[in-house]
Write a protein that holds these residues in place. Structure first.
Motif, mmCIF file in Angstrom:
data_model
loop_
_atom_site.group_PDB
_atom_site.id
_atom_site.type_symbol
_atom_site.label_atom_id
_atom_site.label_comp_id
_atom_site.label_asym_id
_atom_site.label_seq_id
_atom_site.Cartn_x
_atom_site.Cartn_y
_atom_site.Cartn_z
ATOM 1 N N ALA A 186 72.663 -50.018 13.736
ATOM 2 C CA ALA A 186 73.635 -50.794 12.974
ATOM 3 C C ALA A 186 73.128 -50.936 11.542
ATOM 4 N N VAL A 187 74.047 -50.789 10.588
ATOM 5 C CA VAL A 187 73.678 -50.819 9.181
ATOM 6 C C VAL A 187 74.606 -51.770 8.447
ATOM 7 N N ARG A 188 74.061 -52.644 7.589
ATOM 8 C CA ARG A 188 74.931 -53.445 6.735
ATOM 9 C C ARG A 188 74.226 -53.815 5.441
ATOM 10 N N ALA A 189 75.039 -54.095 4.417
ATOM 11 C CA ALA A 189 74.469 -54.539 3.151
ATOM 12 C C ALA A 189 74.086 -56.006 3.277
ATOM 13 N N SER A 190 73.135 -56.447 2.462
ATOM 14 C CA SER A 190 72.632 -57.817 2.618
ATOM 15 C C SER A 190 73.716 -58.866 2.465
ATOM 16 N N SER A 191 74.724 -58.587 1.615
ATOM 17 C CA SER A 191 75.745 -59.614 1.383
ATOM 18 C C SER A 191 76.886 -59.533 2.403
ATOM 19 N N ALA A 192 76.942 -58.439 3.145
ATOM 20 C CA ALA A 192 78.066 -58.259 4.056
ATOM 21 C C ALA A 192 77.801 -58.960 5.375
ATOM 22 N N SER A 193 78.896 -59.321 6.047
ATOM 23 C CA SER A 193 78.704 -59.976 7.330
ATOM 24 C C SER A 193 78.928 -58.986 8.458
ATOM 25 N N GLU A 194 79.708 -57.937 8.159
ATOM 26 C CA GLU A 194 79.965 -56.971 9.218
ATOM 27 C C GLU A 194 79.113 -55.734 9.023
ATOM 28 N N CYS A 195 78.747 -55.149 10.146
ATOM 29 C CA CYS A 195 77.944 -53.934 10.022
ATOM 30 C C CYS A 195 78.689 -52.755 10.618
ATOM 31 N N CYS A 196 78.289 -51.562 10.224
ATOM 32 C CA CYS A 196 78.840 -50.380 10.875
ATOM 33 C C CYS A 196 77.743 -49.757 11.732
ATOM 34 N N THR A 197 78.161 -49.121 12.779
ATOM 35 C CA THR A 197 77.178 -48.622 13.742
ATOM 36 C C THR A 197 77.373 -47.135 14.028
ATOM 37 N N THR A 198 76.318 -46.545 14.494
ATOM 38 C CA THR A 198 76.409 -45.147 14.930
ATOM 39 C C THR A 198 76.880 -45.134 16.377
ATOM 40 N N LYS A 199 77.131 -43.924 16.858
ATOM 41 C CA LYS A 199 77.428 -43.775 18.281
ATOM 42 C C LYS A 199 76.127 -43.933 19.064
ATOM 43 N N MET A 200 76.251 -44.007 20.369
ATOM 44 C CA MET A 200 75.070 -44.030 21.227
ATOM 45 C C MET A 200 74.358 -42.683 21.125
ATOM 46 N N SER A 201 73.042 -42.707 21.112
ATOM 47 C CA SER A 201 72.307 -41.443 21.092
ATOM 48 C C SER A 201 72.506 -40.732 22.426
ATOM 49 N N ALA A 202 72.269 -39.421 22.416
ATOM 50 C CA ALA A 202 72.469 -38.631 23.633
ATOM 51 C C ALA A 202 71.469 -39.055 24.699
ATOM 52 N N GLU A 203 71.865 -38.918 25.958
ATOM 53 C CA GLU A 203 70.958 -39.184 27.070
ATOM 54 C C GLU A 203 69.728 -38.294 26.921
ATOM 55 N N GLY A 204 68.584 -38.828 27.250
ATOM 56 C CA GLY A 204 67.387 -37.985 27.238
ATOM 57 C C GLY A 204 66.624 -38.078 25.935
ATOM 58 N N GLY A 205 67.279 -38.649 24.898
ATOM 59 C CA GLY A 205 66.581 -38.813 23.625
ATOM 60 C C GLY A 205 65.441 -39.818 23.762
ATOM 61 N N GLY A 206 65.674 -40.829 24.618
ATOM 62 C CA GLY A 206 64.630 -41.790 24.939
ATOM 63 C C GLY A 206 64.056 -42.463 23.710
ATOM 64 N N SER A 207 62.754 -42.395 23.571
ATOM 65 C CA SER A 207 62.103 -43.114 22.480
ATOM 66 C C SER A 207 62.189 -42.356 21.153
ATOM 67 N N HIS A 208 62.703 -41.126 21.168
ATOM 68 C CA HIS A 208 62.861 -40.338 19.933
ATOM 69 C C HIS A 208 64.313 -39.904 19.771
ATOM 70 N N PRO A 209 65.232 -40.855 19.649
ATOM 71 C CA PRO A 209 66.646 -40.465 19.577
ATOM 72 C C PRO A 209 67.018 -39.839 18.231
ATOM 73 N N THR A 210 68.050 -39.014 18.256
ATOM 74 C CA THR A 210 68.589 -38.491 16.997
ATOM 75 C C THR A 210 70.083 -38.803 16.948
ATOM 76 N N TRP A 211 70.584 -39.081 15.761
ATOM 77 C CA TRP A 211 72.003 -39.375 15.586
ATOM 78 C C TRP A 211 72.658 -38.434 14.583
ATOM 79 N N ASN A 212 72.024 -38.211 13.442
ATOM 80 C CA ASN A 212 72.606 -37.421 12.359
ATOM 81 C C ASN A 212 74.034 -37.863 12.039
ATOM 82 N N GLU A 213 74.198 -39.146 11.855
ATOM 83 C CA GLU A 213 75.543 -39.666 11.650
ATOM 84 C C GLU A 213 75.647 -40.351 10.296
ATOM 85 N N LYS A 214 76.761 -40.042 9.596
ATOM 86 C CA LYS A 214 76.953 -40.622 8.267
ATOM 87 C C LYS A 214 77.680 -41.953 8.355
ATOM 88 N N LEU A 215 77.201 -42.940 7.617
ATOM 89 C CA LEU A 215 77.864 -44.232 7.551
ATOM 90 C C LEU A 215 78.046 -44.582 6.079
#
Lengths: 595, 191
Positions: free
Chosen positions: B28-57
């Protein structure tokens, strides 16, 4: 990296085919170009293949050779040597003999391994082969019996930095004297095998693997080997270990043509259950070529692992575990030389430590003592030797040179002052040497040892160059004798600089404790972290203590420069910067690096 | 208002308690003054402790953010199908990617240490940031006013650069010591 498997963490890392990490800070477990790949590098070296050294093919041609035969024209042959450090010549190869021709273009190429970190001095001799030797193999010819047509010398780096990768040299006689006669010219063209640039990136996924562990699930990893013609197989890469999982997905591995041979060359893919004591349990294996793997990907099909026949169990058994190819990408990967010959530059910058711990420069014990008989002190040696290698990659030959930790001309303490009163840039390596020796007499050594300002200055130069040019990469050499006072500021500056086209080489002179420098040089896998928690996105520091290798000074510079092409590539590849194309000169294409 | 494009690339060594994260995670990403955040999708199964998203927000920064603000980046992992848990977060100072000597539209790769809810160090998050400039009517780009914590010594902006920008004050428009010609240092102009 002898004890690779002795620590569990090291043993679980991916080796070989995993890419240069293009981004990401990270901890020990992330795979990088450094640490874990040493094993692979060692492996290649042990077989005489230098994984990081590019093999180049030199093709030669000559023009206006002088005529030694009376009734016909000369029959020229060229011999290529490399000058060893002791001054002796080592033969690299000979071309064929071209009959009756003063404008020969030899077909036989000479192969030479390009090493970025050393200056490779090539010597070319051209001979006229007497008719009575023509049926002899060229290797067997005694060169003393032949007429000498001329000699030419150049540095290999001079050829590879040329846009055309060709260099034309005047031939002169054996003693280097300019001959009154015109002996003609020799043109050398260097070519890199194209095949190496294709890289395939594959993501493997397995299902229903056998459970080999008693209390938990298997910890599988894959090992990929290439079947070689003479029989047997050579391991080329392994994935990381996915613990406690019978349906693992590994991180993508990338393999280049050098590793997998051709698309049809069979590869053996073996699956093991990781065991920290080193006796990994075999789960199954299968044999597929790169082309087969591509088909698996297209069809979305799986291939079953096979448990081979063994003495106690008769037949080979197809097991239920399956291998899938989740992703398959073919990419072009450019080499260091592709960038360099297309016009990319390495810009050299120097910063010299003028702190009082070096000792009074008038005293022969001092690290800054300038010997009246011309023997170089450690600072001069480091500048000269690193500069001699890097100067070929900097087209304008003007180098920023700074000092730190001294009271300058006007008496103020400065942690980054220009070595030369004429400005921050000096002309050539000689310029740096001259500015250094005059600065020694004009400043008074003080302290403390701070790197922060020097690194920030280099940062500014690199950052500002970005607004009009993408084809410059900066190399800052810091030579120091001492313990850093501003370790945290230095770390902060380095972390900030890690996103820029900049590498920092640190040479430690004298006998101080250089433990801190080892921290900065993140070779042990711990990425630098700034005081605010920002991490370095890549390793940009290389540290070498001068004393470690006093006997043979070349190796100091070699080990210092060794990582530089890799650091250069990690930057260019992460940003998707391609070599300059000949048409759109000066405007590199910036591809979008991430989908 | 300033629009910033943040690509959430990946995370490394995510842990909950002492154990590596096994399930999917999101950011989840938000600017300090904002109250709402935007989020990425769930990472793929199996990513575990090293997930990748490559998602633009896309994140919009208000003037308050530009002065001394930050962008919150938080990594959450799935606990049950409907519940998720904070793994760790970090405040990315706006000054890390805006202002300074870098060309302002440059893609920047940034990595940060994550801190978990008990202020222990956790894994690392990798993002890239590109600042988007709104086109102004006369075709010039307007430049954001980056926070200036201290006096900055810079170099003269090149003349053509100045012209290209249509006379808009360039962030680094100060003569510098290291050009050798002028040995004077100016305080940062009031940007």
């Amino acid at each position: 990296m002898g004890g690779c498997f002795s620590d569990v963490k090291g043993g679980q890392q991916a080796i070989g085919g995993t890419h240069l990490r293009p981004y990401g800070g990270g901890e020990g477990t992330s795979t990088g170009a450094g640490g874990p790949n040493d094993a692979v590098d060692m492996f290649f070296r042990a077989r005489g293949q230098h994984a990081i050294h590019t093999q180049l093919e030199l093709s030669l041609s000559a023009s206006k050779l002088c005529n030694c035969d009376i009734l016909s024209k000369s029959d020229p042959m060229a011999v290529v040597y490399i000058r060893r450090r002791d001054g002796g010549l080592e033969e690299l190869g000979r071309t064929e003999v071209v009959l009756n021709n003063l404008e020969p273009a030899w077909i036989q190429t000479i192969s030479v391994s390009y090493q970025f970190e050393i200056v490779q001095n090539l010597v070319f001799h051209v001979y006229d082969i007497d008719t009575r030797y023509h049926n002899k193999p060229v290797k067997a010819l005694n060169l003393n019996d032949q007429d000498f047509l001329g000699e030419a010398t150049c540095m290999l780096s001079e050829i590879v930095t040329k846009q055309s990768r060709s260099l034309t040299l005047e031939l002169h006689n054996k003693y280097g004297h300019a001959d009154s006669r015109n002996l003609g010219t020799l043109t050398i063209h260097a070519e890199e095998p194209v095949a190496l640039r294709t890289v395939v990136e594959i993501t493997f996924h397995c299902t229903n693997l056998d459970n080999k562990d008693l209390f938990s699930k298997s910890d599988p990893f894959l090992r990929i080997s290439r079947v070689v013609e003479i029989g047997g197989s050579v391991p080329i890469c392994k994935t990381e270990v996915v613990s406690n999982n019978l349906n693992p997905i590994w991180r993508p591995i990338s393999l280049n043509t050098q590793q997998f041979g051709s698309k049809e060359n069979p590869l053996i893919i073996e699956c093991f259950d990781f065991n920290s004591n080193g006796s990994h349990q075999f789960i199954g294996k299968l044999q597929k070529s790169i082309a087969d793997l591509e088909n698996l990907y297209k069809d979305g099909a799986g291939a079953n692992f096979i448990f081979p026949a063994s003495s106690n169990r008769g037949d080979e058994k197809v097991i239920k575990g399956q291998l899938f190819v989740k992703q398959f990408n073919k990419k072009q990967q450019f080499s260091f030389l592709d960038y360099i010959s297309s016009g990319f530059e390495l810009n050299f910058m120097v910063a010299v430590d003028f702190t009082a711990s070096n000792g009074n420069p008038c005293n022969p014990e001092s690290l800054h003592y300038i010997d009246p008989f011309g023997r170089l002190n450690s600072y001069q040696q480091a500048i000269k030797e690193v500069g001699e290698v890097l100067k070929f990659y900097d087209s304008d030959g003007r180098f920023p040179a700074w000092g730190f930790g001294a009271r300058t001309y006007n008496g103020t303490l400065s942690h980054c002052f220009d070595l030369s009163p004429g400005g921050f840039e000096v002309e050539g390596i000689e310029g740096i040497m001259a500015a250094y020796s005059s600065a020694i007499h004009n400043v008074s050594l003080a302290g403390p040892t701070l790197f922060g300002q020097v690194i920030n200055r280099a940062y500014q130069i690199a950052a500002q160059s970005l607004s009009y040019n993408d084809s410059k990469y900066y190399v800052l050499l810091i030579i120091t004798d001492g313990v850093l006072t501003d370790l945290q500021e230095t770390k902060d500056a380095l972390v900030r600089a890690s996103d820029l086209p900049l590498s920092v080489l640190i040479v430690g002179v004298g006998d101080a404790d250089f433990k801190q420098m080892e921290i900065l040089d993140a070779d042990n896998g711990n990425q630098l972290e700034s005081s605010t928690g920002r991490m370095a996105t890549r390793d940009i520091v290389q540290f070498v203590p001068m004393r470690e290798v006093c006997g043979d000074q070349t190796s100091v510079v070699q080990s210092l420069l060794e990582e530089l092409p890799g650091q250069f590539l990690s930057y260019m590849r992460a940003r998707g910067i391609k070599p300059l194309s000949p048409i759109s000169h000066g405007v590199p294409v910036e591809a979008v690096p991430h989908p | 208002m300033q629009s910033v494009e943040i690509t959430v690339i990946s995370a490394e060594n995510l842990r909950v308690g002492k154990k590596p994260v096994k399930k999917s995670s999101f950011v989840a990403v938000r600017a300090s003054s904002a109250s709402e955040c935007c989020t990425t999708k769930m990472s793929a199964e199996g990513g575990g402790s090293h997930p990748t998203w490559n998602e633009k927000l896309a994140v919009d920064l208000q003037p308050a953010d530009l002065r001394n603000g930050f962008i919150m980046v938080e990594v959450y992992c799935k606990v049950t199908s409907s519940k998720s848990k904070l793994v760790g977060g970090v405040h990315v100072p706006v000054s890390d990617f805006l202002g300074g000597f870098l060309p302002s539209n440059r893609l920047q790769f940034l990595s940060y240490r994550l801190w978990d809810p008990t202020f222990e160090r956790n894994g690392v998050v990798n993002i890239s940031v590109r600042v988007r400039f709104p086109e102004t009517p006369n075709g010039c780009r307007s430049f954001p006013q980056a926070p200036r914590p201290k006096a900055i010594v810079g170099v003269p902006a090149r003349e053509q650069e100045r012209e290209r920008l249509g006379g808009v004050a360039v962030v680094a428009g100060v003569p510098a010591v290291w050009f050798g010609r002028s040995h004077c240092t100016y305080q940062g102009l009031g940007f």
